[in-house]
Scaffold this motif. Structure first.
Motif, PDB file in Angstrom:
ATOM      1  N   UNK A  33       0.838  -1.204   0.000  1.00 46.10           N
ATOM      2  CA  UNK A  33       0.000   0.000   0.000  1.00 46.10           C
ATOM      3  C   UNK A  33       0.873   1.254   0.000  1.00 46.10           C
ATOM      4  N   UNK A  34       1.928   1.260   0.794  1.00 43.60           N
ATOM      5  CA  UNK A  34       2.831   2.417   0.844  1.00 43.60           C
ATOM      6  C   UNK A  34       3.492   2.636  -0.514  1.00 43.60           C
ATOM      7  N   UNK A  35       3.984   1.560  -1.110  1.00 43.24           N
ATOM      8  CA  UNK A  35       4.637   1.677  -2.423  1.00 43.24           C
ATOM      9  C   UNK A  35       3.643   2.111  -3.492  1.00 43.24           C
ATOM     10  N   UNK A  36       2.396   1.656  -3.378  1.00 44.01           N
ATOM     11  CA  UNK A  36       1.364   2.092  -4.316  1.00 44.01           C
ATOM     12  C   UNK A  36       1.132   3.599  -4.187  1.00 44.01           C
ATOM     13  N   UNK A  37       1.110   4.082  -2.954  1.00 46.50           N
ATOM     14  CA  UNK A  37       0.951   5.512  -2.737  1.00 46.50           C
ATOM     15  C   UNK A  37       2.101   6.322  -3.310  1.00 46.50           C
ATOM     16  N   UNK A  38       3.315   5.828  -3.129  1.00 46.76           N
ATOM     17  CA  UNK A  38       4.495   6.515  -3.673  1.00 46.76           C
ATOM     18  C   UNK A  38       4.437   6.558  -5.196  1.00 46.76           C
ATOM     19  N   UNK A  39       4.053   5.437  -5.815  1.00 43.77           N
ATOM     20  CA  UNK A  39       3.982   5.404  -7.284  1.00 43.77           C
ATOM     21  C   UNK A  39       2.874   6.332  -7.790  1.00 43.77           C
ATOM     22  N   UNK A  40       1.776   6.448  -7.033  1.00 43.34           N
ATOM     23  CA  UNK A  40       0.699   7.359  -7.419  1.00 43.34           C
ATOM     24  C   UNK A  40       1.179   8.805  -7.373  1.00 43.34           C
ATOM     25  N   UNK A  41       1.920   9.151  -6.336  1.00 38.37           N
ATOM     26  CA  UNK A  41       2.486  10.496  -6.235  1.00 38.37           C
ATOM     27  C   UNK A  41       3.428  10.768  -7.401  1.00 38.37           C
ATOM     28  N   UNK A  42       4.262   9.756  -7.745  1.00 35.98           N
ATOM     29  CA  UNK A  42       5.190   9.902  -8.866  1.00 35.98           C
ATOM     30  C   UNK A  42       4.441  10.089 -10.177  1.00 35.98           C
ATOM     31  N   UNK A  43       3.334   9.380 -10.329  1.00 36.53           N
ATOM     32  CA  UNK A  43       2.518   9.479 -11.546  1.00 36.53           C
ATOM     33  C   UNK A  43       1.899  10.876 -11.665  1.00 36.53           C
ATOM     34  N   UNK A  44       1.366  11.380 -10.571  1.00 34.69           N
ATOM     35  CA  UNK A  44       0.772  12.727 -10.574  1.00 34.69           C
ATOM     36  C   UNK A  44       1.835  13.774 -10.858  1.00 34.69           C
ATOM     37  N   UNK A  45       3.011  13.583 -10.299  1.00 32.70           N
ATOM     38  CA  UNK A  45       4.086  14.557 -10.478  1.00 32.70           C
ATOM     39  C   UNK A  45       4.546  14.636 -11.936  1.00 32.70           C
ATOM     40  N   UNK A  46       4.685  13.491 -12.587  1.00 28.78           N
ATOM     41  CA  UNK A  46       5.175  13.520 -13.967  1.00 28.78           C
ATOM     42  C   UNK A  46       4.130  14.038 -14.941  1.00 28.78           C
ATOM     43  N   UNK A  47       2.852  14.048 -14.526  1.00 26.56           N
ATOM     44  CA  UNK A  47       1.800  14.599 -15.373  1.00 26.56           C
ATOM     45  C   UNK A  47       1.833  16.122 -15.367  1.00 26.56           C
TER      46      UNK A  47
END
Length: 245
Positions: free
Chosen positions: A231-245
């Motif tokens: 769950x933590x890693x999923x949250x980090x990847x979601x933040x990374x996805x939002x950031x690159x957008x």
């Protein structure tokens, strides 16, 4: 229905692209099977029980490669080439891009695991009942989840060369220090403590619990910790996805 058809088309294209890349296919399929054959069949290990334990940990190792490199290097390369911008401009849902890569990852993980299981059964002397084989396969495939999110994070945050380098480093650290190649019991106490912070260690312990007895009992503590890490890693990847957008 339309979204499903788009997903199937995306997944088919992803599989075809991967099949045309021997630099991805050969290590993904051959390396885990070759390593397992070496440690469980060629080198003396104590028989079928030891081969089963090696199968449990090397199965986690087998799904790490497609997950980390397929998402890390793959997404970073496509982002550099501007492919993600094209995908955002298309009418296809954004989730189909990640879902298609996940399907491809699970497909190649399944191939690698099947080859490894066949070696274990017919050359390693591993004897498990059907329920145990199926349970072990389910655990191994589910083990890809946290590594997918690690790969996604690298792919969204770093350029292709950096993503490849980081993927290699993390892949080796998770494999070696997570006890996938060598039992952590032989490590110094400090390294054993460090292993408890790695998802590979907890997933390997869950897989080991499946092959350790006639009635597999999944250890709840390792299961809970693995879920929290995912769950933590999923949250980090979601933040990374939002950031690159």
């Amino acid at each position: 229905m339309r979204t499903f058809l788009i997903l199937m088309s995306e997944a088919g294209a992803e599989l075809l692209k991967s099949l045309r890349a021997p630099e991805f296919i050969i290590p993904t399929l051959a390396m885990p099977v070759a390593f397992y054959t070496l440690f469980a069949v060629i080198l003396p290990n104590g028989g079928g029980t030891a081969a089963a334990r090696i199968l449990a940990t090397f199965g986690v190792f087998a799904v790490m490669g497609p997950a980390i490199f397929g998402f890390g290097a793959g997404v970073a390369s496509e982002r550099e080439q501007g492919w993600l911008q094209v995908k955002r401009a298309s009418p296809a849902p954004a989730t189909t891009y990640v879902a298609a890569k996940l399907i491809a990852t699970l497909f190649f993980s399944l191939l690698a695991l099947t080859l490894m299981y066949l070696v274990a059964r017919y050359f390693g002397g591993v004897r498990l009942d059907r329920v145990t084989w199926a349970t072990l396969m389910g655990v191994h495939l589910a083990a890809a989840a946290p590594f997918v999110f690690i790969g996604l994070t690298f792919g969204f945050l770093f350029r292709a060369n950096a993503a490849v380098a980081l993927s290699n480093i993390v892949f080796l650290v998770l494999s070696a220090l997570g006890g996938l190649w060598i039992p952590i019991a032989v490590f110094p106490s400090m390294m054993q403590g460090f292993a408890s912070y790695l998802p590979s260690y907890h997933l390997a312990e869950i897989a080991l619990s499946v092959v350790n007895g006639p009635a597999p009992v999944i250890p709840r503590d390792h299961l809970v910790i693995s879920a929290i890490m995912t769950v933590i890693l999923a949250g980090v990847s979601l933040i990374a996805w939002v950031r690159q957008r």
